[in-house]
Design a protein around this motif. Structure first.
Motif, PDB file in Angstrom:
ATOM      1  N   VAL A   1       6.922  -0.145  -1.475  1.00 13.54           N
ATOM      2  CA  VAL A   1       5.947  -0.395  -2.545  1.00 13.54           C
ATOM      3  C   VAL A   1       5.413   0.965  -3.007  1.00 13.54           C
ATOM      4  O   VAL A   1       5.670   1.992  -2.376  1.00 13.54           O
ATOM      5  N   SER A   2       4.647   0.968  -4.098  1.00 14.16           N
ATOM      6  CA  SER A   2       4.065   2.228  -4.565  1.00 14.16           C
ATOM      7  C   SER A   2       2.884   2.594  -3.662  1.00 14.16           C
ATOM      8  O   SER A   2       2.294   1.723  -3.010  1.00 14.16           O
ATOM      9  N   ALA A   3       2.540   3.895  -3.658  1.00 17.40           N
ATOM     10  CA  ALA A   3       1.390   4.330  -2.858  1.00 17.40           C
ATOM     11  C   ALA A   3       0.121   3.620  -3.337  1.00 17.40           C
ATOM     12  O   ALA A   3      -0.743   3.267  -2.540  1.00 17.40           O
ATOM     13  N   GLN A   4       0.058   3.372  -4.644  1.00 20.16           N
ATOM     14  CA  GLN A   4      -1.117   2.689  -5.208  1.00 20.16           C
ATOM     15  C   GLN A   4      -1.243   1.263  -4.643  1.00 20.16           C
ATOM     16  O   GLN A   4      -2.322   0.849  -4.206  1.00 20.16           O
ATOM     17  N   ALA A   5      -0.122   0.549  -4.612  1.00 19.72           N
ATOM     18  CA  ALA A   5      -0.145  -0.827  -4.089  1.00 19.72           C
ATOM     19  C   ALA A   5      -0.500  -0.826  -2.600  1.00 19.72           C
ATOM     20  O   ALA A   5      -1.246  -1.687  -2.121  1.00 19.72           O
ATOM     21  N   MET A   6       0.025   0.177  -1.867  1.00 21.19           N
ATOM     22  CA  MET A   6      -0.251   0.254  -0.423  1.00 21.19           C
ATOM     23  C   MET A   6      -1.735   0.496  -0.196  1.00 21.19           C
ATOM     24  O   MET A   6      -2.346  -0.124   0.688  1.00 21.19           O
ATOM     25  N   CYS A   7      -2.327   1.404  -0.991  1.00 14.93           N
ATOM     26  CA  CYS A   7      -3.759   1.705  -0.852  1.00 14.93           C
ATOM     27  C   CYS A   7      -4.606   0.458  -1.078  1.00 14.93           C
ATOM     28  O   CYS A   7      -5.530   0.190  -0.317  1.00 14.93           O
ATOM     29  N   ILE A   8      -4.270  -0.273  -2.145  1.00 14.25           N
ATOM     30  CA  ILE A   8      -5.054  -1.473  -2.469  1.00 14.25           C
ATOM     31  C   ILE A   8      -4.976  -2.469  -1.305  1.00 14.25           C
ATOM     32  O   ILE A   8      -5.975  -3.047  -0.895  1.00 14.25           O
ATOM     33  N   ARG A   9      -3.758  -2.609  -0.752  1.00 14.80           N
ATOM     34  CA  ARG A   9      -3.592  -3.554   0.350  1.00 14.80           C
ATOM     35  C   ARG A   9      -4.364  -3.090   1.598  1.00 14.80           C
ATOM     36  O   ARG A   9      -5.013  -3.895   2.265  1.00 14.80           O
ATOM     37  N   LEU A  10      -4.304  -1.796   1.888  1.00 17.15           N
ATOM     38  CA  LEU A  10      -5.010  -1.275   3.072  1.00 17.15           C
ATOM     39  C   LEU A  10      -6.521  -1.407   2.895  1.00 17.15           C
ATOM     40  O   LEU A  10      -7.244  -1.658   3.861  1.00 17.15           O
ATOM     41  N   GLU A  11      -6.993  -1.244   1.663  1.00 12.96           N
ATOM     42  CA  GLU A  11      -8.431  -1.437   1.415  1.00 12.96           C
ATOM     43  C   GLU A  11      -8.804  -2.910   1.591  1.00 12.96           C
ATOM     44  O   GLU A  11      -9.815  -3.230   2.192  1.00 12.96           O
ATOM     45  N   THR A  12      -7.945  -3.801   1.076  1.00 12.37           N
ATOM     46  CA  THR A  12      -8.202  -5.243   1.222  1.00 12.37           C
ATOM     47  C   THR A  12      -8.262  -5.628   2.695  1.00 12.37           C
ATOM     48  O   THR A  12      -9.089  -6.436   3.108  1.00 12.37           O
ATOM     49  N   LEU A  13      -7.367  -5.027   3.488  1.00 12.47           N
ATOM     50  CA  LEU A  13      -7.311  -5.366   4.915  1.00 12.47           C
ATOM     51  C   LEU A  13      -8.301  -4.521   5.741  1.00 12.47           C
ATOM     52  O   LEU A  13      -8.297  -4.571   6.967  1.00 12.47           O
ATOM     53  N   GLU A  14      -9.097  -3.726   5.021  1.00 14.09           N
ATOM     54  CA  GLU A  14     -10.137  -2.885   5.639  1.00 14.09           C
ATOM     55  C   GLU A  14      -9.586  -1.922   6.668  1.00 14.09           C
ATOM     56  O   GLU A  14     -10.221  -1.637   7.683  1.00 14.09           O
ATOM     57  N   LEU A  15      -8.384  -1.438   6.422  1.00 11.14           N
ATOM     58  CA  LEU A  15      -7.824  -0.392   7.280  1.00 11.14           C
ATOM     59  C   LEU A  15      -8.113   0.977   6.686  1.00 11.14           C
ATOM     60  O   LEU A  15      -8.114   1.990   7.388  1.00 11.14           O
ATOM     61  N   LEU A  16      -8.315   0.981   5.383  1.00 11.41           N
ATOM     62  CA  LEU A  16      -8.680   2.215   4.696  1.00 11.41           C
ATOM     63  C   LEU A  16     -10.023   1.932   4.018  1.00 11.41           C
ATOM     64  O   LEU A  16     -10.126   0.996   3.222  1.00 11.41           O
ATOM     65  N   VAL A  17     -11.043   2.714   4.398  1.00  4.96           N
ATOM     66  CA  VAL A  17     -12.383   2.427   3.864  1.00  4.96           C
ATOM     67  C   VAL A  17     -12.943   3.666   3.168  1.00  4.96           C
ATOM     68  O   VAL A  17     -12.621   4.797   3.538  1.00  4.96           O
ATOM     69  N   ARG A  18     -13.762   3.425   2.151  1.00  3.57           N
ATOM     70  CA  ARG A  18     -14.307   4.552   1.385  1.00  3.57           C
ATOM     71  C   ARG A  18     -15.601   5.085   2.005  1.00  3.57           C
ATOM     72  O   ARG A  18     -15.991   6.202   1.756  1.00  3.57           O
ATOM     73  N   GLU A  19     -16.255   4.247   2.787  1.00  5.27           N
ATOM     74  CA  GLU A  19     -17.489   4.710   3.442  1.00  5.27           C
ATOM     75  C   GLU A  19     -17.334   4.588   4.939  1.00  5.27           C
ATOM     76  O   GLU A  19     -16.623   3.708   5.417  1.00  5.27           O
TER      77      GLU A  19
END
Lengths: 120, 237
Positions: free
Chosen positions: B212-230
């Protein structure tokens, strides 16, 4: 009305799916882009695939190579040389034109017998 | 195998949970016939043609529909998905992620929206004899069904359990990563944009594994709360 004969593209797609190949996988195996293969399947290409590629397709799909090449509207690469090799060869082909499949099989059988005798 | 819950009719709202369930159900159906997909990438090409039995074609949709951002389209009546040739990953290897995402997106329309769709015969003649597509999917056009199909695509190409498993083996532990701990470039005046660039760089190896694209992966990781902004609240940690 007789049933419409299937196009090469339709037959190719049916056989490919029956063998369990996705469009992209099959394109990869015959080394063409999926776009090109898709256009072939839609009968949208001006020139059919090369004989070499048709041969590879037939092998992967376990189809008769000559049938496949004929269906695609190509002529096997050894035929032009065979036709040129003997002055009577074009006459033979013209003469055979219009014979039924059964009659052609009889002619072929006759040829095989003649060749068999030659080999004795 | 999980049972399908009927999709609501004449209602454009679908919960994220319902979309996730539908994606999981499709993968379970595939697993039943072809074996479980334990590792990425999820075989979306095969799912469309060999499991769902949809006709799949690549074509010049941009010329056909006179929009230069058409990615794919689906015709429910003909059970046909078409993808624009600009996404062909053989010709443009960098488009592999978008190509696969578009396939999964159209699959989302097939699974979630076709029961609710009613054919509009009055417009068929506009579309060169092949009938009007049920959905024409463009990068600039985002009605609710398009967003739902995107979420479905994310869930089917990056299944929750598979992402957690691959994440853990990649990171060495199951915990989330905070963007603030990544090296953030200063390319842009907008700090959020710089964060996004850092996130996409970080996601790239995982994105390549999932196709998948890096953009799609980021969105998925954010949805799954593996990548967080805070940073997670460690008050009770």
């Amino acid at each position: 009305m007789p049933p419409k004969r299937k196009t090469f593209g339709q037959v190719l797609r049916e056989k490919r799916l029956a063998k369990g190949f996705s469009l992209r996988k099959f394109a990869e195996l015959i080394d063409v882009s999926p776009t090109y293969l898709s256009l072939v399947e839609q009968d949208k290409v001006e020139r059919p695939p090369t004989v070499e590629r048709l041969r590879r397709m037939a092998e992967l799909l376990e189809e008769d190579v000559d049938d496949f090449i004929a269906l695609a509207g190509r002529v096997s690469e050894d035929l032009p040389e065979i036709i040129r090799s003997e002055r009577l060869m074009p006459d033979l082909l013209r003469g055979a034109k219009g014979l039924s499949k059964k009659q052609l099989e009889e002619v072929l059988e006759q040829i095989r017998r003649m060749k068999g005798k030659e080999g004795d | 195998m999980a049972k399908r819950v009927a999709m609501p009719k004449r209602d454009t709202f679908l919960t994220d949970k319902r979309i996730e369930e539908e994606a999981a159900l499709l993968l379970a159906e595939w697993a039943q016939k072809h074996g479980e997909v334990n590792d990425p990438p999820v075989p979306i090409d095969e799912i469309i043609e060999l499991h769902l039995g949809l006709t799949y074609e690549i074509d010049d949709l941009r010329s056909r529909f006179h929009h230069d951002d058409v990615l794919g389209a689906i015709w429910f009546d003909d059970a046909t998905i078409r993808v624009d040739q600009s996404l062909d990953p053989h010709v443009h290897p960098r488009m592999l992620g978008r190509y696969r995402f578009t396939l999964a997106h159209e699959t989302g329309h097939w699974r979630m929206h076709r029961d609710r769709f009613r054919r509009d015969d009055t417009q068929s003649e506009m579309f060169d004899g092949e009938g009007k597509p049920s959905f024409i999917c463009r990068s600039s056009d985002r009605p609710p069904e398009e967003i739902q199909a995107d979420k479905f695509a994310g869930a089917v190409l990056m299944p929750r359990a598979m992402v957690y498993r691959v994440w853990e083996s990649w990171r060495g532990d199951a915990g989330p990563v905070c963007v603030l701990d990544l090296e953030i470039p200063d390319f842009d005046t907008d700090p959020k944009r710089n964060q996004t660039i850092a996130m996409e760089r970080f996601c790239k190896p995982l994105a390549d594994r999932f196709g998948v694209s890096a953009q799609a992966m980021c969105i998925r990781l954010e949805t799954l709360e593996l990548l967080v902004r805070e940073r997670p609240n460690l008050l009770f940690g």
